[in-house]
Motif scaffolding. Structure first.
Motif, PDB file in Angstrom:
ATOM      1  N   VAL A  38       0.837  -1.207   0.000  1.00 57.49           N
ATOM      2  CA  VAL A  38       0.000   0.000   0.000  1.00 57.49           C
ATOM      3  C   VAL A  38       0.868   1.252   0.000  1.00 57.49           C
ATOM      4  CG1 VAL A  38      -1.641   1.352   1.338  1.00 57.49           C
ATOM      5  CG2 VAL A  38      -1.995  -1.107   1.055  1.00 57.49           C
ATOM      6  N   ILE A  39       1.920   1.249   0.815  1.00 61.38           N
ATOM      7  CA  ILE A  39       2.817   2.402   0.873  1.00 61.38           C
ATOM      8  C   ILE A  39       3.485   2.628  -0.475  1.00 61.38           C
ATOM      9  CG2 ILE A  39       4.948   3.296   1.893  1.00 61.38           C
ATOM     10  CD1 ILE A  39       4.146   1.922   4.493  1.00 61.38           C
ATOM     11  N   ILE A  40       3.964   1.542  -1.123  1.00 58.08           N
ATOM     12  CA  ILE A  40       4.624   1.677  -2.417  1.00 58.08           C
ATOM     13  C   ILE A  40       3.657   2.210  -3.463  1.00 58.08           C
ATOM     14  CG2 ILE A  40       5.750   0.402  -4.284  1.00 58.08           C
ATOM     15  CD1 ILE A  40       7.454   0.825  -1.757  1.00 58.08           C
ATOM     16  N   ALA A  41       2.409   1.766  -3.405  1.00 59.69           N
ATOM     17  CA  ALA A  41       1.421   2.196  -4.396  1.00 59.69           C
ATOM     18  C   ALA A  41       0.979   3.640  -4.172  1.00 59.69           C
ATOM     19  CB  ALA A  41       0.214   1.266  -4.364  1.00 59.69           C
ATOM     20  N   ARG A  42       0.828   4.039  -2.908  1.00 60.83           N
ATOM     21  CA  ARG A  42       0.277   5.361  -2.602  1.00 60.83           C
ATOM     22  C   ARG A  42       1.327   6.387  -2.209  1.00 60.83           C
ATOM     23  NH1 ARG A  42      -4.654   3.712   1.490  1.00 60.83           N
ATOM     24  NH2 ARG A  42      -5.843   2.361   0.073  1.00 60.83           N
ATOM     25  N   GLY A  43       2.437   5.929  -1.623  1.00 61.09           N
ATOM     26  CA  GLY A  43       3.445   6.858  -1.146  1.00 61.09           C
ATOM     27  C   GLY A  43       3.107   7.495   0.183  1.00 61.09           C
ATOM     28  N   THR A  44       2.060   7.003   0.850  1.00 70.71           N
ATOM     29  CA  THR A  44       1.640   7.585   2.113  1.00 70.71           C
ATOM     30  C   THR A  44       0.959   6.526   2.962  1.00 70.71           C
ATOM     31  OG1 THR A  44       0.255   9.295   3.143  1.00 70.71           O
ATOM     32  CG2 THR A  44      -0.564   8.304   1.112  1.00 70.71           C
ATOM     33  N   THR A  45       0.862   6.783   4.260  1.00 75.06           N
ATOM     34  CA  THR A  45       0.148   5.876   5.162  1.00 75.06           C
ATOM     35  C   THR A  45      -1.248   6.400   5.487  1.00 75.06           C
ATOM     36  OG1 THR A  45       1.122   6.991   7.099  1.00 75.06           O
ATOM     37  CG2 THR A  45       2.293   5.063   6.223  1.00 75.06           C
ATOM     38  N   ASP A  46      -1.674   7.486   4.853  1.00 71.24           N
ATOM     39  CA  ASP A  46      -3.007   8.039   5.108  1.00 71.24           C
ATOM     40  C   ASP A  46      -4.071   7.002   4.777  1.00 71.24           C
ATOM     41  OD1 ASP A  46      -1.737  10.357   5.748  1.00 71.24           O
ATOM     42  OD2 ASP A  46      -2.180  11.401   3.865  1.00 71.24           O
ATOM     43  N   GLY A  47      -4.944   6.745   5.728  1.00 71.42           N
ATOM     44  CA  GLY A  47      -6.025   5.788   5.534  1.00 71.42           C
ATOM     45  C   GLY A  47      -5.602   4.339   5.646  1.00 71.42           C
ATOM     46  N   LEU A  48      -4.313   4.099   5.890  1.00 71.65           N
ATOM     47  CA  LEU A  48      -3.821   2.726   5.921  1.00 71.65           C
ATOM     48  C   LEU A  48      -4.346   1.975   7.140  1.00 71.65           C
ATOM     49  CD1 LEU A  48      -2.060   0.555   4.666  1.00 71.65           C
ATOM     50  CD2 LEU A  48      -0.076   1.548   5.823  1.00 71.65           C
ATOM     51  N   ALA A  49      -4.428   2.650   8.290  1.00 70.11           N
ATOM     52  CA  ALA A  49      -4.906   1.985   9.502  1.00 70.11           C
ATOM     53  C   ALA A  49      -6.337   1.486   9.320  1.00 70.11           C
ATOM     54  CB  ALA A  49      -4.824   2.934  10.692  1.00 70.11           C
ATOM     55  N   ARG A  50      -7.156   2.277   8.672  1.00 68.85           N
ATOM     56  CA  ARG A  50      -8.541   1.866   8.432  1.00 68.85           C
ATOM     57  C   ARG A  50      -8.603   0.655   7.505  1.00 68.85           C
ATOM     58  NH1 ARG A  50      -9.955   6.327   7.129  1.00 68.85           N
ATOM     59  NH2 ARG A  50      -9.847   6.241   4.847  1.00 68.85           N
ATOM     60  N   GLN A  51      -7.743   0.653   6.487  1.00 67.67           N
ATOM     61  CA  GLN A  51      -7.728  -0.460   5.534  1.00 67.67           C
ATOM     62  C   GLN A  51      -7.216  -1.743   6.184  1.00 67.67           C
ATOM     63  OE1 GLN A  51      -5.858   0.526   1.847  1.00 67.67           O
ATOM     64  NE2 GLN A  51      -6.001  -1.558   1.025  1.00 67.67           N
ATOM     65  N   VAL A  52      -6.125  -1.640   6.968  1.00 64.75           N
ATOM     66  CA  VAL A  52      -5.584  -2.821   7.635  1.00 64.75           C
ATOM     67  C   VAL A  52      -6.576  -3.350   8.668  1.00 64.75           C
ATOM     68  CG1 VAL A  52      -3.739  -3.666   9.127  1.00 64.75           C
ATOM     69  CG2 VAL A  52      -3.206  -2.126   7.232  1.00 64.75           C
ATOM     70  N   ALA A  53      -7.275  -2.455   9.355  1.00 59.35           N
ATOM     71  CA  ALA A  53      -8.283  -2.891  10.327  1.00 59.35           C
ATOM     72  C   ALA A  53      -9.370  -3.709   9.639  1.00 59.35           C
ATOM     73  CB  ALA A  53      -8.891  -1.677  11.027  1.00 59.35           C
ATOM     74  N   ALA A  54      -9.717  -3.319   8.418  1.00 59.95           N
ATOM     75  CA  ALA A  54     -10.717  -4.081   7.659  1.00 59.95           C
ATOM     76  C   ALA A  54     -10.168  -5.457   7.271  1.00 59.95           C
ATOM     77  CB  ALA A  54     -11.118  -3.299   6.410  1.00 59.95           C
ATOM     78  N   TRP A  55      -8.860  -5.529   6.895  1.00 56.12           N
ATOM     79  CA  TRP A  55      -8.238  -6.824   6.562  1.00 56.12           C
ATOM     80  C   TRP A  55      -8.277  -7.755   7.769  1.00 56.12           C
ATOM     81  CZ3 TRP A  55      -3.083  -4.336   4.583  1.00 56.12           C
ATOM     82  CH2 TRP A  55      -3.314  -3.706   3.349  1.00 56.12           C
ATOM     83  N   ARG A  56      -7.890  -7.181   8.922  1.00 56.28           N
ATOM     84  CA  ARG A  56      -7.699  -8.000  10.119  1.00 56.28           C
ATOM     85  C   ARG A  56      -9.001  -8.221  10.896  1.00 56.28           C
ATOM     86  NH1 ARG A  56      -3.579 -10.988  10.429  1.00 56.28           N
ATOM     87  NH2 ARG A  56      -3.435 -10.782  12.688  1.00 56.28           N
ATOM     88  N   GLY A  57     -10.031  -7.448  10.563  1.00 53.48           N
ATOM     89  CA  GLY A  57     -11.274  -7.568  11.305  1.00 53.48           C
ATOM     90  C   GLY A  57     -11.140  -7.101  12.733  1.00 53.48           C
ATOM     91  N   THR A  58     -10.405  -6.006  12.930  1.00 51.31           N
ATOM     92  CA  THR A  58     -10.167  -5.505  14.275  1.00 51.31           C
ATOM     93  C   THR A  58     -10.352  -3.993  14.284  1.00 51.31           C
ATOM     94  OG1 THR A  58      -8.592  -5.481  16.114  1.00 51.31           O
ATOM     95  CG2 THR A  58      -7.691  -5.178  13.915  1.00 51.31           C
ATOM     96  N   ASP A  59     -10.073  -3.374  15.415  1.00 47.68           N
ATOM     97  CA  ASP A  59     -10.306  -1.942  15.575  1.00 47.68           C
ATOM     98  C   ASP A  59      -9.138  -1.138  15.019  1.00 47.68           C
ATOM     99  OD1 ASP A  59     -10.055   0.659  17.616  1.00 47.68           O
ATOM    100  OD2 ASP A  59     -12.122   0.125  17.051  1.00 47.68           O
ATOM    101  N   GLU A  60      -9.435  -0.009  14.414  1.00 45.37           N
ATOM    102  CA  GLU A  60      -8.411   0.848  13.817  1.00 45.37           C
ATOM    103  C   GLU A  60      -7.400   1.329  14.850  1.00 45.37           C
ATOM    104  OE1 GLU A  60      -8.258   5.076  11.313  1.00 45.37           O
ATOM    105  OE2 GLU A  60     -10.111   3.886  11.398  1.00 45.37           O
ATOM    106  N   ALA A  61      -7.867   1.602  16.060  1.00 41.05           N
ATOM    107  CA  ALA A  61      -6.964   2.089  17.111  1.00 41.05           C
ATOM    108  C   ALA A  61      -5.952   1.025  17.530  1.00 41.05           C
ATOM    109  CB  ALA A  61      -7.779   2.546  18.324  1.00 41.05           C
TER     110      ALA A  61
END
Length: 236
Positions: A40-63
């Motif tokens: 994701v970082i290589i594709a976007r160049g940023t971590t913006d919104g990454l926590a929300r996306q990973v939380a969806a992958w893992r089925g857990t809370d963004e925090a």
């Protein structure tokens, strides 16, 4: 904007991401979770919104995942694998790795004397070149890219010759890195070229080197399991 510095090459598969830092010659293997963050970082160049996306992958809370993402990114930046500044020196671009791997070349049992002599000279040159840092080796191999490709038959003959001329008195390492580079040097002495490929695989993690032309490869399949194929990370 986060990006990879010059000299850092990578390739991903389902099991993770293999990263080769040509500046240090070191491999870094990322597990599937870290690999998805990396991609994701290589594709976007940023971590913006990454926590929300990973939380969806893992089925857990963004925090919960946000601190782990920050720690992963900080580790990659500290290792010099990610940077927010452009690289200081250009690196030879690897060939397109999104391709089907060429088939293995048949290695002949009988080796002609001409190829044995050629292999002895190529081995001496390769062992001298291997004393240089990896990025210097990459540049030297890249310098012969103007030559036409060797035929699969000559590549197989060179590889067979290299395996027969290993001096029994040599106490140093003569493994895939040395053998593959010797084949590439031997092809250059014939006025031809071959790709020098550095790759990896997972479970367990392992790195490997081989030589290939568009129609065939040598030194790759001897250590390959059908369910764990080598993924090329840089093909010079």
């Amino acid at each position: 904007m986060l990006t990879t510095p010059a000299g850092v090459h990578h390739a991903s598969c389902r099991e993770g991401t293999a990263i080769l830092d040509c500046r240090s010659g070191q491999w870094v293997m990322l597990d599937p979770d870290a690999s998805r963050i990396w991609q994701v970082i290589i594709a976007r160049g940023t971590t913006d919104g990454l926590a929300r996306q990973v939380a969806a992958w893992r089925g857990t809370d963004e925090a919960v995942v946000a601190p782990a993402i920050s720690e992963t990114v900080e580790h990659l930046v500290a290792r010099g694998l990610l940077t927010d500044a452009p690289g200081n020196e250009p690196a030879p671009a690897p060939e397109n790795l999104a391709r089907r791997l060429p088939p293995a070349v048949a290695v002949p049992d009988q080796v002609r004397l001409r190829f044995r002599i050629l292999a002895v000279v190529a081995l001496a040159v390769a062992l001298a070149v291997l004393r240089l840092p990896l990025r210097a080796r990459v540049r030297l191999v890249h310098a012969i890219s103007c030559l036409p490709y060797a035929t699969p038959k000559d590549l197989g003959m060179l590889y067979a010759a290299v395996l027969t001329v290993r001096p029994p008195w040599w106490r140093g390492r003569l493994a895939c890195m040395e053998t593959s580079l010797t084949v590439v040097v031997g092809a250059a002495l014939l006025g031809r070229r071959a790709r020098w490929v550095l790759g990896a695989r997972f479970l367990p993690h392992a790195a490997h080197a081989w030589a290939e032309v568009p129609d065939g490869a040598v030194g790759r399949d001897g250590q390959e399991a059908v369910d764990r194929p080598w993924i090329p990370v840089i093909a010079v």
